[in-house]
Structure formats: structure tokens, C-alpha cells
Design an enzyme around this catalytic site. Structure first.
Site: not given
Length: 351
Positions: A145, A173, A225
């Protein structure tokens, strides 16, 4: 002319990424989901069965336990692969690399996720950057990601002739939201022990020309994030030039604090209001009103939905491997239409 048969796709692993990939495949006019393989028989697989998806055991050993749990299991992984043109492996980190031998033996094309190493496939994929180089390959790896967002934004600047080098700080995160009761961190910040963090070199596995360095720290939240970037441009530029470069990518959504989108939870709430499944944010949500250009230096920040951002690229990777669509822009447009990418811009009146 006879209609071209749809690409038959199997998904191995029905977790955070797998279930989103499955739902996205089901929306494609040129793809057919032939089944899901997993080792579990908990609520996630039971929901998949209720949706009408064909269920398979990812190993022979799990076949009987899954059937005893009441699942209508169609067979084992080998049976599923025998019906597929492509398998998307969404199993946990390091499991997929072991499955590669099976995929090669079955002569089925395969897509891995970013938890695996680049060397396993020899190719790493972000649709905006290197779609064409994946066409006809037997395998690729859709990068993580964070790496996906890095490559998307830097590629947009590169295509506009603006990018010289980039340095990013990533606030990561702590864990996936659905399993935050099982672990994570609280009341602390945990820096990645090395500089550069792995995302920079990973971005270079997609585009070796990128001059990029990243640092990362794990933070005690699970929503998404957050990235902060400092970019040296090829020369002095205006803010409008930079924003237009980002606008050229459909998968970068310009949002503004002035719209009330002042934090990542607000952006996630907007995804829910837009009716996105799982509140998915497929785009990079980049704050346009805080973006700053000083001469040849650019500063900006954006949000990354760790559960959703790689889904469009995974769909595009399927088309690339099969060679069904050789034009990156056409594949990206088809995927975007099916997933509703662009809805953020439309909702904010900036379409």
C-alpha cells in the site's frame, strides 16, 4: 466476431485484501471469479459462501475440517487452479512464496502481494508506472500500500517532467482495523530501525529511475497511513503546475481541509457516505490546500488506505498478465469505472 471469453480468476486467501479483490473481480465485465481458496472456516469464509462464491480448501489437510464446519467445499486448491487462467494470491506474508511452486506446476499465471519479495516474481507492479512491462508475463507482484502510493504520486510528477528526487516520512498504522483487538501498539511510537525504510527501495523495484528515500514510524492508530513528502523539482514551478500533474492521475484524489476533510477519519467517513464497500479509499487522498511550493521544492501530504489502495492495481495486473488489454490507460479506465474511482472529485465539485 465471437465474443472473447472472460478471464477466469481464482483468489487464494480471503483476508483483508483477498475479500476486496474478490468483490472487485465480480464487478469486471471481462473477468469471471472461479473460486476462493482458504484454510479458515470462520465468519469470513461463511460470508463468502453466502455471497455465492465457490469455496475451496487451500490445502488438502483443511478440506475435511472445512466440510465438517458446514461449508460446501468444492475441492482443494489444485482443483481450483485447474479452472483458472490467473490466481491472485492474498495469503499472509511468506505463505505466498511457498505457493509459487504449485502455481508454476499447474502452469497458471499468478499475482502476489507486496508482503513478498520482488525476487519471487522478478517484476513489481503499479499500473500508473509500468503496466506495459507486465504484459504477457507469467507473474508479477503488486507492491504494498505505501509503495503503491509512493509510486503513483512520484510517477505523476515524473510524467509532468517535474521530479528530480523525493524524500518521504511515513506514519504507519499499527495494525489492520479488524484485528486491532489482537495486537498493535498503544501510547508509543515505533520507528523503523533503518533509514531508508523498505518502501523507498521497493518503489525502485517498480521504477529504478526514481531517486527516492523513505523513513517510517509506526503510530498507535489503525485507520490508514499518512505520508509527508519533500520533493526537489527539476526547476521552479507553480502550485498549479504541480496540482495539474497530480490531477492527471485518476487515482490521486485532491481533497481539502477547507472541505472539512481535516483528518484521515473524516476521509474514511466520506467513503462510507459515498457508499464505498468497506469504506474503501482506492485513491491517494492528497491535501491540495496544504501543498506548498517554494522555488524548486515541493511539500505535500496524503492519506493511504492500507486495505484498499492496491485493489485497482491488482485488477489491472490481471489484464496485463493475460494480455487481454495491452493499453494501460484503457485498463485503468475500465477498473476505475467499475469501482467508482473519481467519485470523490465529483462529490467535491471538482470534476
Amino acid at each position: 466476431m465471437a465474443e472473447q471469453a472472460r478471464t477466469r480468476v481464482a483468489v487464494n486467501g480471503y483476508g483483508v485484501i483477498g475479500k476486496r479483490v474478490v468483490d472487485a473481480i465480480a464487478l469486471q465485465d471481462d473477468m469471471e471469479l472461479v473460486g476462493i481458496a482458504d484454510v479458515a472456516f470462520d465468519w469470513r469464509i461463511q460470508v463468502a459462501a453466502r455471497k455465492g462464491y465457490a469455496i475451496f480448501a487451500a490445502t488438502e489437510e483443511r478440506l475435511e475440517p472445512m466440510r465438517k464446519a458446514g461449508l460446501d467445499v468444492a475441492g482443494a486448491l489444485g482443483d481450483l487452479l485447474g479452472t483458472a487462467d490467473v490466481v491472485v494470491d492474498c495469503t499472509p506474508k511468506n505463505v505466498a512464496a511457498k505457493n509459487v511452486t504449485i502455481y508454476r506446476k499447474k502452469n497458471v499465471k499468478f499475482i502476489l502481494q507486496g508482503g513478498e519479495k520482488h525476487e519471487v516474481t522478478g517484476h513489481s507492479f503499479v499500473a500508473d508506472a509500468n503496466y506495459e512491462s507486465a504484459i504477457g508475463r507469467d507473474s508479477t507482484r503488486v507492491v504494498s500500500c505505501n509503495t503503491t502510493s509512493t509510486v503513483r504520486t512520484l510517477t505523476a510528477l515524473k510524467h509532468a517532467g517535474l521530479l528530480r528526487k523525493a524524500r518521504g516520512t511515513l506514519l504507519r498504522r499499527a495494525t489492520d482495523p479488524w484485528e486491532s483487538h489482537l495486537g498493535g501498539i498503544m501510547n508509543t511510537l515505533v520507528p523503523e530501525p533503518e533509514i531508508p525504510s523498505h518502501q523507498g527501495p521497493d518503489a525502485q523495484s517498480v521504477d529504478p529511475e526514481l531517486d527516492v528515500l523513505t523513513m517510517a514510524v509506526k503510530v498507535p492508530q489503525t485507520l490508514a497511513h499518512l505520508h509527508y513528502w519533500t520533493v526537489q523539482l527539476t526547476g521552479a514551478a507553480s502550485k498549479d503546475e504541480v496540482l495539474n500533474a497530480f490531477r492527471a492521475s485518476s487515482r490521486i484524489a485532491l481533497v481539502e481541509i477547507g472541505d472539512g476533510l481535516s483528518a484521515i477519519n473524516a476521509v474514511k467517513e466520506m467513503m462510507a457516505d459515498l457508499g464505498r464497500p468497506h469504506d474503501n479509499l482506492y485513491e491517494v487522498a492528497l491535501w491540495a490546500d496544504m501543498l506548498k511550493v517554494e522555488g524548486d521544492e515541493l511539500f505535500y501530504a496524503y492519506m493511504v488506505d492500507n486495505q484498499a489502495i492496491v485493489i485497482p492495481d491488482t485488477i489491472d495486473a490481471i489484464r496485463a498478465l493475460t494480455g487481454r488489454e495491452r493499453d494501460a490507460k484503457r485498463s485503468i479506465a475500465a477498473t476505475d469505472r467499475s469501482l467508482g474511482v473519481g467519485a470523490i472529485t465529483d462529490a467535491l465539485g471538482r470534476g
